[in-house]
Design a protein around this motif. Structure first.
Motif, mmCIF file in Angstrom:
data_model
loop_
_atom_site.group_PDB
_atom_site.id
_atom_site.type_symbol
_atom_site.label_atom_id
_atom_site.label_comp_id
_atom_site.label_asym_id
_atom_site.label_seq_id
_atom_site.Cartn_x
_atom_site.Cartn_y
_atom_site.Cartn_z
ATOM 1 N N LYS A 160 0.835 -1.204 0.000
ATOM 2 C CA LYS A 160 0.000 0.000 0.000
ATOM 3 C C LYS A 160 0.876 1.263 0.000
ATOM 4 N N LEU A 161 1.912 1.245 0.840
ATOM 5 C CA LEU A 161 2.841 2.387 0.888
ATOM 6 C C LEU A 161 3.598 2.535 -0.423
ATOM 7 N N GLU A 162 3.943 1.405 -1.011
ATOM 8 C CA GLU A 162 4.658 1.410 -2.294
ATOM 9 C C GLU A 162 3.800 2.034 -3.389
ATOM 10 N N LEU A 163 2.530 1.629 -3.444
ATOM 11 C CA LEU A 163 1.618 2.169 -4.452
ATOM 12 C C LEU A 163 1.419 3.661 -4.254
ATOM 13 N N LYS A 164 1.268 4.087 -3.014
ATOM 14 C CA LYS A 164 1.088 5.514 -2.738
ATOM 15 C C LYS A 164 2.307 6.296 -3.206
ATOM 16 N N ALA A 165 3.514 5.789 -2.886
ATOM 17 C CA ALA A 165 4.743 6.461 -3.283
ATOM 18 C C ALA A 165 4.849 6.549 -4.808
ATOM 19 N N PHE A 166 4.456 5.473 -5.491
ATOM 20 C CA PHE A 166 4.508 5.483 -6.950
ATOM 21 C C PHE A 166 3.524 6.493 -7.530
ATOM 22 N N GLU A 167 2.308 6.496 -7.023
ATOM 23 C CA GLU A 167 1.291 7.408 -7.553
ATOM 24 C C GLU A 167 1.684 8.868 -7.334
ATOM 25 N N ILE A 168 2.322 9.148 -6.198
ATOM 26 C CA ILE A 168 2.782 10.519 -5.940
ATOM 27 C C ILE A 168 3.866 10.902 -6.941
ATOM 28 N N ALA A 169 4.827 9.992 -7.156
ATOM 29 C CA ALA A 169 5.908 10.257 -8.106
ATOM 30 C C ALA A 169 5.362 10.427 -9.524
ATOM 31 N N LYS A 170 4.438 9.558 -9.885
ATOM 32 C CA LYS A 170 3.818 9.627 -11.212
ATOM 33 C C LYS A 170 3.050 10.938 -11.389
ATOM 34 N N GLN A 171 2.425 11.390 -10.318
ATOM 35 C CA GLN A 171 1.629 12.621 -10.390
ATOM 36 C C GLN A 171 2.491 13.832 -10.739
ATOM 37 N N TYR A 172 3.745 13.828 -10.275
ATOM 38 C CA TYR A 172 4.650 14.923 -10.627
ATOM 39 C C TYR A 172 4.824 15.015 -12.138
ATOM 40 N N ASN A 173 4.868 13.858 -12.789
ATOM 41 C CA ASN A 173 4.994 13.856 -14.240
ATOM 42 C C ASN A 173 3.715 14.358 -14.898
ATOM 43 N N THR A 174 2.579 13.964 -14.326
ATOM 44 C CA THR A 174 1.280 14.388 -14.866
ATOM 45 C C THR A 174 1.097 15.901 -14.781
ATOM 46 N N ILE A 175 1.388 16.463 -13.604
ATOM 47 C CA ILE A 175 1.192 17.909 -13.431
ATOM 48 C C ILE A 175 2.283 18.713 -14.138
ATOM 49 N N GLY A 176 3.338 18.015 -14.586
ATOM 50 C CA GLY A 176 4.380 18.699 -15.354
ATOM 51 C C GLY A 176 3.840 19.315 -16.630
ATOM 52 N N GLU A 177 2.750 18.729 -17.142
ATOM 53 C CA GLU A 177 2.102 19.282 -18.335
ATOM 54 C C GLU A 177 1.625 20.716 -18.092
#
Length: 268
Positions: A160-177
């Motif tokens: 669960k912690l791993e998924l949360k960490a991944f989604e947060i990291a991925k979100q940085y790429n998403t909002i980079g747009e």
């Protein structure tokens, strides 16, 4: 109508004279304990809890206190009052360390926190606490029969912690747009790969890192463009080295064509 009222009064009269009602009004600790035990056996946990809380303090120094306090903790657990149950299980294991139920209480006390661990997208304070409590339990009882269950809790909480960490990291790429801050995405994804080297999301993280650098490079100012294009090419190589048949291969190859095409202007 009169017959109905009469029947209702009889039912109320019988109810008011039930052992449970008598125990609720009684000052006799022995009687209260007996009725409390009966309620537990009948799985009437809510009633048992209400009754026990009337006389719990009087049982602290009594021989029957050990069994009663454990039953009380179990009643809280069975009514899904997990934080209160955790407190009572932990207090039991510390108050009765020589009890044959001490180990079981310690396990359930730790497990309770995993029961209130929320979905990965929410704050993970209770998830962290569950992992911490389980670790304390394992350290204290390394040969416990509850070890397989403890390991399963650790697995679920860690994922669960791993998924949360991944989604947060991925979100940085998403909002980079929107922010054009792809450096933040690259750093976040780098940190994720470092912190979770064996993650099942590593392929995704490596792609999104490449994607972030690709966007940063292709939208870069001239003085930094060549360096960033080369970095994007390196990130592509890292992805296919990790998984040659990556699910992102077609998209990644198309991006690489653009990178190599733009790099040609620096070969003269």
């Amino acid at each position: 109508m009169n017959k109905f009222i009469y029947i209702l009064l009889v039912i109320l009269s019988i109810s008011s004279c039930s052992p449970y009602q008598k125990a609720m009004k009684s000052d006799d600790v022995e009687f209260k304990t007996k009725v409390f035990t009966e309620q537990i056996e009948k799985k009437k946990y809510s009633k048992a809890i209400r009754l026990f809380e009337q006389f719990a303090s009087a049982l602290r120094a009594k021989p029957q206190g050990e069994a009663a306090f454990y039953s009380y903790a179990q009643a809280l657990y069975n009514t899904k009052q997990y934080i209160s149950a955790a407190y009572e299980f932990e207090r039991f294991s510390s108050s009765y360390p020589k009890s044959p139920l001490a180990e079981e209480a310690a396990f359930y006390g730790a497990e309770c926190y995993s029961k209130v661990s929320p979905i990965y997208s929410l704050d993970q304070v209770d998830t962290d606490k569950a992992l911490s409590k389980i670790q304390v339990f394992v350290n204290k009882y390394p040969n416990s029969t509850y070890l397989p269950k403890a390991n399963e809790i650790v697995k679920v909480m860690s994922e669960k912690l791993e998924l949360k960490a991944f989604e947060i990291a991925k979100q940085y790429n998403t909002i980079g747009e929107f922010t054009r801050d792809y450096n933040a995405a690259i750093i976040a994804l780098d940190n994720f790969v470092f912190n979770f080297p064996g993650s099942k999301y590593k392929e995704d993280a490596l792609f999104y890192k490449y994607d972030a650098m690709y966007k940063l490079a292709t939208n870069s100012i001239p003085s930094k463009k060549q360096e960033r294009l080369n970095s994007a090419k390196t990130y592509y190589q890292n992805l296919v080295k990790f998984k040659a048949d990556t699910k992102y291969l077609q998209q990644s190859n198309k991006m690489l064509e653009t990178v190599e095409k733009e790099l040609k202007q620096y070969t003269n």
